[in-house]
Design a protein around this motif. Structure first.
Motif, PDB file in Angstrom:
ATOM      1  N   LEU A  71    -114.913  54.946  50.157  1.00 36.13           N
ATOM      2  CA  LEU A  71    -114.571  53.357  50.206  1.00 36.13           C
ATOM      3  C   LEU A  71    -115.712  52.532  49.787  1.00 36.13           C
ATOM      4  CD1 LEU A  71    -112.783  53.685  53.626  1.00 36.13           C
ATOM      5  CD2 LEU A  71    -111.738  53.714  51.337  1.00 36.13           C
ATOM      6  N   PHE A  72    -115.527  51.530  49.197  1.00 39.35           N
ATOM      7  CA  PHE A  72    -116.581  50.226  48.853  1.00 39.35           C
ATOM      8  C   PHE A  72    -115.820  49.113  48.649  1.00 39.35           C
ATOM      9  CE2 PHE A  72    -120.374  49.643  45.831  1.00 39.35           C
ATOM     10  CZ  PHE A  72    -120.980  48.787  46.400  1.00 39.35           C
ATOM     11  N   HIS A  73    -116.319  48.175  49.397  1.00 36.57           N
ATOM     12  CA  HIS A  73    -115.648  46.847  49.559  1.00 36.57           C
ATOM     13  C   HIS A  73    -116.476  45.711  49.803  1.00 36.57           C
ATOM     14  CE1 HIS A  73    -112.620  43.516  49.981  1.00 36.57           C
ATOM     15  NE2 HIS A  73    -113.370  43.384  51.140  1.00 36.57           N
ATOM     16  N   ILE A  74    -116.686  44.821  49.141  1.00 40.84           N
ATOM     17  CA  ILE A  74    -117.169  43.526  49.364  1.00 40.84           C
ATOM     18  C   ILE A  74    -116.158  42.344  49.318  1.00 40.84           C
ATOM     19  CG2 ILE A  74    -119.142  41.904  48.688  1.00 40.84           C
ATOM     20  CD1 ILE A  74    -120.592  44.500  47.514  1.00 40.84           C
ATOM     21  N   PRO A  75    -116.206  41.593  50.374  1.00 38.63           N
ATOM     22  CA  PRO A  75    -115.382  40.435  50.521  1.00 38.63           C
ATOM     23  C   PRO A  75    -115.484  39.376  49.552  1.00 38.63           C
ATOM     24  CG  PRO A  75    -116.123  40.866  52.732  1.00 38.63           C
ATOM     25  CD  PRO A  75    -117.054  41.698  51.951  1.00 38.63           C
ATOM     26  N   GLU A  76    -114.736  38.798  48.930  1.00 32.34           N
ATOM     27  CA  GLU A  76    -114.692  37.756  47.871  1.00 32.34           C
ATOM     28  C   GLU A  76    -115.970  36.620  48.133  1.00 32.34           C
ATOM     29  OE1 GLU A  76    -113.060  37.367  44.843  1.00 32.34           O
ATOM     30  OE2 GLU A  76    -111.582  39.233  45.350  1.00 32.34           O
ATOM     31  N   SER A  77    -115.882  36.534  49.229  1.00 30.05           N
ATOM     32  CA  SER A  77    -117.068  35.132  49.759  1.00 30.05           C
ATOM     33  C   SER A  77    -118.369  35.978  49.359  1.00 30.05           C
ATOM     34  CB  SER A  77    -116.699  34.721  51.060  1.00 30.05           C
ATOM     35  OG  SER A  77    -116.619  35.688  51.876  1.00 30.05           O
ATOM     36  N   TYR A  78    -118.551  37.085  49.442  1.00 27.74           N
ATOM     37  CA  TYR A  78    -119.845  37.780  49.521  1.00 27.74           C
ATOM     38  C   TYR A  78    -120.276  38.197  47.992  1.00 27.74           C
ATOM     39  CZ  TYR A  78    -120.266  37.745  54.522  1.00 27.74           C
ATOM     40  OH  TYR A  78    -120.192  37.261  55.786  1.00 27.74           O
ATOM     41  N   ARG A  79    -119.323  38.142  47.075  1.00 29.80           N
ATOM     42  CA  ARG A  79    -119.471  38.580  45.817  1.00 29.80           C
ATOM     43  C   ARG A  79    -120.412  37.701  45.107  1.00 29.80           C
ATOM     44  NH1 ARG A  79    -113.312  41.247  44.688  1.00 29.80           N
ATOM     45  NH2 ARG A  79    -113.561  42.708  46.533  1.00 29.80           N
ATOM     46  N   TYR A 108    -110.038  52.201  40.539  1.00 27.67           N
ATOM     47  CA  TYR A 108    -108.962  52.044  39.734  1.00 27.67           C
ATOM     48  C   TYR A 108    -109.268  50.921  38.693  1.00 27.67           C
ATOM     49  CZ  TYR A 108    -106.107  54.059  43.296  1.00 27.67           C
ATOM     50  OH  TYR A 108    -105.650  54.893  44.278  1.00 27.67           O
ATOM     51  N   ALA A 109    -108.729  50.943  37.599  1.00 29.78           N
ATOM     52  CA  ALA A 109    -109.132  49.922  36.298  1.00 29.78           C
ATOM     53  C   ALA A 109    -109.056  48.595  36.596  1.00 29.78           C
ATOM     54  CB  ALA A 109    -107.881  50.318  35.425  1.00 29.78           C
ATOM     55  N   PHE A 110    -108.255  48.158  37.724  1.00 30.90           N
ATOM     56  CA  PHE A 110    -108.373  46.676  37.958  1.00 30.90           C
ATOM     57  C   PHE A 110    -109.636  46.459  39.122  1.00 30.90           C
ATOM     58  CE2 PHE A 110    -105.408  48.714  40.667  1.00 30.90           C
ATOM     59  CZ  PHE A 110    -105.599  48.541  41.999  1.00 30.90           C
ATOM     60  N   GLN A 111    -109.980  47.701  39.646  1.00 32.14           N
ATOM     61  CA  GLN A 111    -111.278  47.362  40.491  1.00 32.14           C
ATOM     62  C   GLN A 111    -112.537  47.211  39.732  1.00 32.14           C
ATOM     63  OE1 GLN A 111    -110.581  50.768  43.098  1.00 32.14           O
ATOM     64  NE2 GLN A 111    -109.614  49.508  44.702  1.00 32.14           N
ATOM     65  N   ALA A 112    -113.363  48.272  39.810  1.00 31.89           N
ATOM     66  CA  ALA A 112    -114.865  48.212  39.501  1.00 31.89           C
ATOM     67  C   ALA A 112    -115.372  49.083  38.469  1.00 31.89           C
ATOM     68  CB  ALA A 112    -115.669  48.172  40.528  1.00 31.89           C
ATOM     69  N   VAL A 126    -110.075  60.187  33.477  1.00 27.99           N
ATOM     70  CA  VAL A 126    -109.223  59.228  33.840  1.00 27.99           C
ATOM     71  C   VAL A 126    -107.781  59.541  34.089  1.00 27.99           C
ATOM     72  CG1 VAL A 126    -108.190  57.181  32.381  1.00 27.99           C
ATOM     73  CG2 VAL A 126    -110.675  57.571  32.375  1.00 27.99           C
ATOM     74  N   LEU A 127    -107.336  59.060  35.005  1.00 28.69           N
ATOM     75  CA  LEU A 127    -105.786  59.446  35.233  1.00 28.69           C
ATOM     76  C   LEU A 127    -104.997  58.122  34.817  1.00 28.69           C
ATOM     77  CD1 LEU A 127    -103.721  61.454  36.392  1.00 28.69           C
ATOM     78  CD2 LEU A 127    -104.373  60.650  38.681  1.00 28.69           C
ATOM     79  N   PRO A 128    -104.256  58.402  33.829  1.00 29.04           N
ATOM     80  CA  PRO A 128    -103.529  57.213  33.133  1.00 29.04           C
ATOM     81  C   PRO A 128    -102.033  56.983  34.284  1.00 29.04           C
ATOM     82  CG  PRO A 128    -103.623  58.750  31.548  1.00 29.04           C
ATOM     83  CD  PRO A 128    -104.271  59.540  32.577  1.00 29.04           C
ATOM     84  N   GLY A 129    -101.695  56.045  34.367  1.00 26.27           N
ATOM     85  CA  GLY A 129    -100.357  55.639  35.200  1.00 26.27           C
ATOM     86  C   GLY A 129    -100.605  55.777  36.757  1.00 26.27           C
ATOM     87  N   CYS A 130    -101.861  55.692  37.108  1.00 26.45           N
ATOM     88  CA  CYS A 130    -102.028  55.504  38.571  1.00 26.45           C
ATOM     89  C   CYS A 130    -103.002  54.597  39.105  1.00 26.45           C
ATOM     90  CB  CYS A 130    -102.843  57.182  38.971  1.00 26.45           C
ATOM     91  SG  CYS A 130    -103.376  57.428  40.513  1.00 26.45           S
ATOM     92  N   PRO A 131    -102.497  53.574  39.655  1.00 30.11           N
ATOM     93  CA  PRO A 131    -100.787  53.619  39.840  1.00 30.11           C
ATOM     94  C   PRO A 131    -100.341  53.156  38.635  1.00 30.11           C
ATOM     95  CG  PRO A 131    -102.273  51.468  40.460  1.00 30.11           C
ATOM     96  CD  PRO A 131    -103.251  52.407  40.004  1.00 30.11           C
ATOM     97  N   PRO A 132     -99.006  53.074  38.631  1.00 32.36           N
ATOM     98  CA  PRO A 132     -98.138  52.592  37.436  1.00 32.36           C
ATOM     99  C   PRO A 132     -98.801  51.298  36.707  1.00 32.36           C
ATOM    100  CG  PRO A 132     -96.778  53.086  39.381  1.00 32.36           C
ATOM    101  CD  PRO A 132     -98.110  53.056  39.834  1.00 32.36           C
ATOM    102  N   GLY A 133     -98.974  51.509  35.525  1.00 35.84           N
ATOM    103  CA  GLY A 133     -99.456  50.482  34.448  1.00 35.84           C
ATOM    104  C   GLY A 133    -100.911  50.453  34.634  1.00 35.84           C
ATOM    105  N   GLN A 134    -101.439  51.232  35.351  1.00 37.88           N
ATOM    106  CA  GLN A 134    -103.027  50.952  35.538  1.00 37.88           C
ATOM    107  C   GLN A 134    -103.476  52.632  35.128  1.00 37.88           C
ATOM    108  OE1 GLN A 134    -104.836  48.320  36.028  1.00 37.88           O
ATOM    109  NE2 GLN A 134    -103.304  46.834  36.438  1.00 37.88           N
ATOM    110  N   ALA A 135    -104.838  52.551  35.704  1.00 37.93           N
ATOM    111  CA  ALA A 135    -105.227  53.930  35.576  1.00 37.93           C
ATOM    112  C   ALA A 135    -106.683  54.306  36.866  1.00 37.93           C
ATOM    113  CB  ALA A 135    -106.143  54.338  34.250  1.00 37.93           C
ATOM    114  N   CYS A 136    -106.685  55.543  37.133  1.00 35.86           N
ATOM    115  CA  CYS A 136    -107.625  55.787  38.010  1.00 35.86           C
ATOM    116  C   CYS A 136    -108.950  56.638  37.377  1.00 35.86           C
ATOM    117  CB  CYS A 136    -107.131  56.835  39.110  1.00 35.86           C
ATOM    118  SG  CYS A 136    -108.385  57.255  40.477  1.00 35.86           S
ATOM    119  N   HIS A 137    -110.131  56.039  37.537  1.00 32.95           N
ATOM    120  CA  HIS A 137    -111.030  56.403  36.902  1.00 32.95           C
ATOM    121  C   HIS A 137    -111.991  57.236  37.878  1.00 32.95           C
ATOM    122  CE1 HIS A 137    -110.948  53.746  33.236  1.00 32.95           C
ATOM    123  NE2 HIS A 137    -110.032  53.125  34.119  1.00 32.95           N
TER     124      HIS A 137
END
Length: 151
Positions: A71-79, A108-112, A126-137
Motif C-alpha cells: 500500500l502507498f497513499h498520500i492524501p490529496e492535500s499533501y501531494r 493501476y494505470a490511473f494511479q502512479a 502489465v495486466l490489461p483489463g484489470c480493472p475493466p477499462g484500465q490496466a494493472c502495472h
C-alpha cells in the motif's frame, strides 16, 4: 473423493482456512529457499500530521528477499510537496539496510506508474483489463542499481 474430502466455495473469510493455505505454502517455500526468505517482516514509512496522527505512507513487507509495497497513499492535500519521493526513498533505504535485493509493487494505470518510472522502477508486467477499462502495472527496482534480470 470417496474418503469424504470435498471442495467448497465460500464468501466469508475463514481464519482457519486461510491459515491452512498460508501455513502450507510457507512451509513448502521455506523448504526450498534460504532461511528467512519468506519472513513477511513488515516495513512501514508513515506520514504523520502535526499532531502525530497517521495520514498516509507506505505499508510493505519482506517477500522472497525483496520489499513488496502493498500500500502507498498520500492524501490529496499533501501531494505536490515531494513527500511521495521522500517516503519511497526512505522505504528503499530501509530495505537496503535490511539486505533486501529490491522493491516491487503493483499500481493501476490511473494511479502512479509514471511516478514509479521517474523513481527508477521498471515495468515488468502489465495486466490489461484489470480493472475493466484500465490496466494493472507490475514494477520493480533493484536496490544495487543493477538492471533487472530477464528470466
Amino acid at each position: 473423493m470417496s474418503d469424504g474430502t470435498h471442495i467448497t466455495v465460500e464468501d466469508a473469510a475463514d481464519p482457519a482456512a486461510r491459515a491452512a493455505v498460508l501455513d502450507g505454502l510457507m512451509a513448502y517455500n521455506a523448504a526450498r529457499t534460504p532461511p528467512g526468505t519468506f519472513t513477511g517482516q513488515p516495513l512501514l514509512v508513515v506520514l504523520r500530521d502535526a499532531e502525530g496522527a497517521p495520514v498516509g505512507g507506505v505499508v510493505g513487507r519482506h517477500r522472497a528477499g525483496w520489499l513488496y509495497l502493498e500500500l502507498f497513499h498520500i492524501p490529496e492535500s499533501y501531494r505536490g510537496q515531494g513527500l511521495g519521493q521522500k517516503i519511497l526513498e526512505r522505504a528503499e533505504a530501509e530495505a537496503r539496510a535490511r539486505g533486501l535485493a529490491g522493491v516491487w509493487l503493483e499500481t493501476y494505470a490511473f494511479q502512479a506508474p509514471g511516478f514509479y518510472a521517474r523513481m527508477g522502477y521498471t515495468t515488468v508486467g502489465v495486466l490489461p483489463g484489470c480493472p475493466p477499462g484500465q490496466a494493472c502495472h507490475f514494477l520493480a527496482k533493484r536496490l544495487d542499481g543493477a538492471p533487472l534480470e530477464t528470466p
